[in-house]
Design a protein around this motif. Structure first.
Motif, PDB file in Angstrom:
ATOM      1  N   SER A   1       0.814  -1.217   0.000  1.00 42.42           N
ATOM      2  CA  SER A   1       0.000   0.000   0.000  1.00 42.42           C
ATOM      3  C   SER A   1       0.848   1.268   0.000  1.00 42.42           C
ATOM      4  O   SER A   1       0.316   2.360   0.216  1.00 42.42           O
ATOM      5  N   GLY A   2       2.156   1.163  -0.257  1.00 43.79           N
ATOM      6  CA  GLY A   2       3.006   2.347  -0.301  1.00 43.79           C
ATOM      7  C   GLY A   2       2.719   3.216  -1.505  1.00 43.79           C
ATOM      8  O   GLY A   2       2.269   2.740  -2.548  1.00 43.79           O
ATOM      9  N   LYS A   3       3.005   4.509  -1.391  1.00 46.65           N
ATOM     10  CA  LYS A   3       2.744   5.438  -2.485  1.00 46.65           C
ATOM     11  C   LYS A   3       3.594   5.097  -3.699  1.00 46.65           C
ATOM     12  O   LYS A   3       4.678   4.496  -3.590  1.00 46.65           O
ATOM     13  N   ILE A   4       3.107   5.448  -4.862  1.00 51.76           N
ATOM     14  CA  ILE A   4       3.852   5.248  -6.103  1.00 51.76           C
ATOM     15  C   ILE A   4       4.992   6.255  -6.166  1.00 51.76           C
ATOM     16  O   ILE A   4       4.787   7.453  -5.987  1.00 51.76           O
ATOM     17  N   ARG A   5       6.207   5.755  -6.422  1.00 54.88           N
ATOM     18  CA  ARG A   5       7.380   6.607  -6.561  1.00 54.88           C
ATOM     19  C   ARG A   5       7.876   6.670  -8.000  1.00 54.88           C
ATOM     20  O   ARG A   5       8.813   7.399  -8.308  1.00 54.88           O
ATOM     21  N   GLY A   6       7.263   5.894  -8.867  1.00 54.51           N
ATOM     22  CA  GLY A   6       7.668   5.867 -10.257  1.00 54.51           C
ATOM     23  C   GLY A   6       7.207   4.575 -10.894  1.00 54.51           C
ATOM     24  O   GLY A   6       6.272   3.925 -10.421  1.00 54.51           O
TER      25      GLY A   6
END
Length: 530
Positions: free
Chosen positions: A402-407
């Motif tokens: 569920s971590g944010k998209i970094r790329g």
């Protein structure tokens, strides 16, 4: 004047595209439904092992949600799978030398105990067939601990973390792929061992078997792969938390063998051996333009609620669908959304989709169980394109918690990097500016990539996904981060819109052929052949 008119005409589509990004951001951040969707999927439906009652409930509910949001062509797309399996209740306790409840879980697709089963343990680690010889005649009436106890481990890094700039830069370093047929054969041989061990234990009169959990912290997972209609193991199997397992092993070493009691009520369901991918669409205006696609696997393991793996990806795909439907978008290309089944067993749902709609892979080697299929298929060559092969012009997969998209991973497709960077550019201030060349594996974009189709996995902040949540008994809603999932939903919706409306399509990779052996002079370790 003529030049000015051309400039104005070029600026108009760019302005409209920018306005759509702003509308997506507004809907996805200020009017989000992603956490409401996540709560129902995880708290109310819970774990969704393929073909279980939980998965059947999720299949029905996700279709209802897609239809309620106004999507088209919503359907459950079947493919052959195997038996349904679920835990009604389970307890494992030590009764001698003292009473003690143990943290444990039945191993998926192993049978129940048909009431309480009590027996002394024997520690008999088995990793290869040659290990069987030393235990012949010693296992009758015993519960067999088949793992080495090992030593306790303390983490050397924080369990929860986000990616630094240095971490992201390392992902953009080219790595040459290697091919070694001997390593492939070794992997398949290891995978076949579980069935042989089950048969040996049954023949020796053992009554159940136990393995150690692969992480400390009283975490259990219960993965198992004998889901085929004719593959069910003979003996009940349970996984015991590492700390409890080592305690049992120490007691057995120090004196009389402990006695443990296993009481597991397991249900098999053979009413429908098909599993189902859930498909929904936003129709395109140009039937000849093909379609773009986003996917995440809806199935999970059963130790908890399948929140981060992969409820998180599933609700992001669903929220992206809701956002775009709410916008009333009319893209040139159809936007298709897929919630895969059977990912945890060998990417079975996405494999079935490819063989049904895009082309065909070679037939599987005979006699493989679910644990072997991935190792065999990841190296399958050649892929034979079908009539629908070129219709799919882009696929985006989300399955890293569920971590944010970094790329996004460019998956060694260097020619796709400029377009991916352009599409991600509006989200640099949200932390999502990296296009990394490295390939990724282990989830549902892999076979698409192996067939040369532009399929991509997102880079996400790891949080505590790999350290303690992945497949574990604490994979619940509590480990889902609302701000991260809202950000991910917005980015996915925007990239889908870009891919569905762009005049250009992402470049494809060459159709794969059998690679040359990377090191033709390498000698095989004789121990690997045993």
């Amino acid at each position: 004047m003529f030049i000015a008119a051309i400039a104005l005409a070029a600026a108009a589509p760019a302005a409209a595209q920018g306005e759509m990004v702003n509308r997506i951001i507004d809907e996805g951040l200020n009017h989000s439904e992603v956490m409401v969707t996540a709560e129902y999927l995880t708290d109310r439906i819970g774990g969704r092992i393929t073909n279980s009652p939980g998965m059947r409930a999720a299949e029905k509910w996700t279709q209802e949600k897609f239809r309620g949001w106004g999507l088209s062509n919503v359907r459950a797309d079947p493919f052959p799978f195997g038996r349904g399996w679920s835990i009604v209740s389970s307890s494992v306790r030590m009764t001698s030398p003292r009473p003690l409840m143990l943290t444990a879980i039945p191993i998926a697709w192993t049978p129940g105990t048909n009431g309480a089963l009590s027996a002394p343990i024997v520690v008999a680690p088995m990793k290869r067939e040659r290990d069987f010889d030393q235990y012949r005649g010693k296992l009758t009436g015993k519960i067999v601990l088949v793992s080495m106890p090992g030593d306790g481990s303390e983490p050397s890094k924080p369990a929860f973390r986000r990616l630094s700039d240095e971490d992201l830069s390392k992902l953009n370093e080219w790595e040459e792929e290697t091919y070694d047929p001997a390593d492939i054969a070794k992997s398949l041989k290891r995978a076949a061992f579980d069935a042989k061990r089950d048969a040996f234990l049954k023949a020796e009169g053992a009554v159940a078997w136990v393995r150690i959990a692969y992480r400390d912290g009283k975490l259990v997972s219960g993965e198992g792969y004998a889901f085929g209609a004719n593959e069910t193991p003979a003996l009940p199997g349970v996984e015991i938390a590492a700390e409890d397992y080592r305690r049992l092993a120490r007691l057995a070493k120090a004196g009389d063998a402990p006695v443990i009691e296993i009481n597991s009520d397991i249900r098999f369901d053979d009413s429908d051996h098909n599993a189902y991918n859930i498909i929904a669409e936003i129709p395109g205006t140009d039937p000849k333009a093909g379609y773009v696609m986003a996917g995440a696997h809806l199935d999970s393991w059963t130790a908890a609620d399948g929140a981060s793996d992969n409820g998180a990806g599933s609700v992001v795909v669903m929220e992206a669908a809701r956002i775009l439907a709410k916008m009333g978008v009319r893209p040139k290309r159809t936007i298709r959304f897929a919630l895969w089944a059977g990912e945890e067993q060998a990417l079975l749902g996405s494999w079935a989709y490819m063989n049904k709609y895009l082309g065909s892979w070679p037939a599987d080697p005979p006699g493989l169980d679910g644990n072997q299929l991935y190792d065999a298929r990841i190296n399958a060559r050649p892929f034979k394109p079908g009539p629908g092969y070129r219709d799919l012009v882009a696929y985006f997969n989300i399955d890293n918690g569920s971590g944010k998209i970094r790329g996004i991973h460019a998956e060694n497709n260097v020619a796709a990097v400029p377009m991916l960077r352009d599409w991600l550019a509006p989200f640099a201030s949200m932390g999502a500016g990296t296009v990394a060349i490295q390939r990724t594996d282990g989830t549902d974009h892999v076979f698409l990539q192996n067939a040369g189709i532009p399929g991509y996995q997102f880079i996400q902040d790891p949080l505590d996904y790999g350290s303690r949540v992945h497949h574990s008994s604490i994979d619940t809603y509590d480990h889902m981060k609302g701000a991260d999932l809202r950000q991910a939903s917005v980015i996915l919706a925007s990239l889908l819109y870009d891919a569905a409306t762009s005049e250009k399509t992402l470049p494809r990779m060459p159709l794969p052929t059998a690679p040359a052996v990377t090191d033709p002079f390498k000698y095989q370790d004789p121990d690997d052949a045993r």
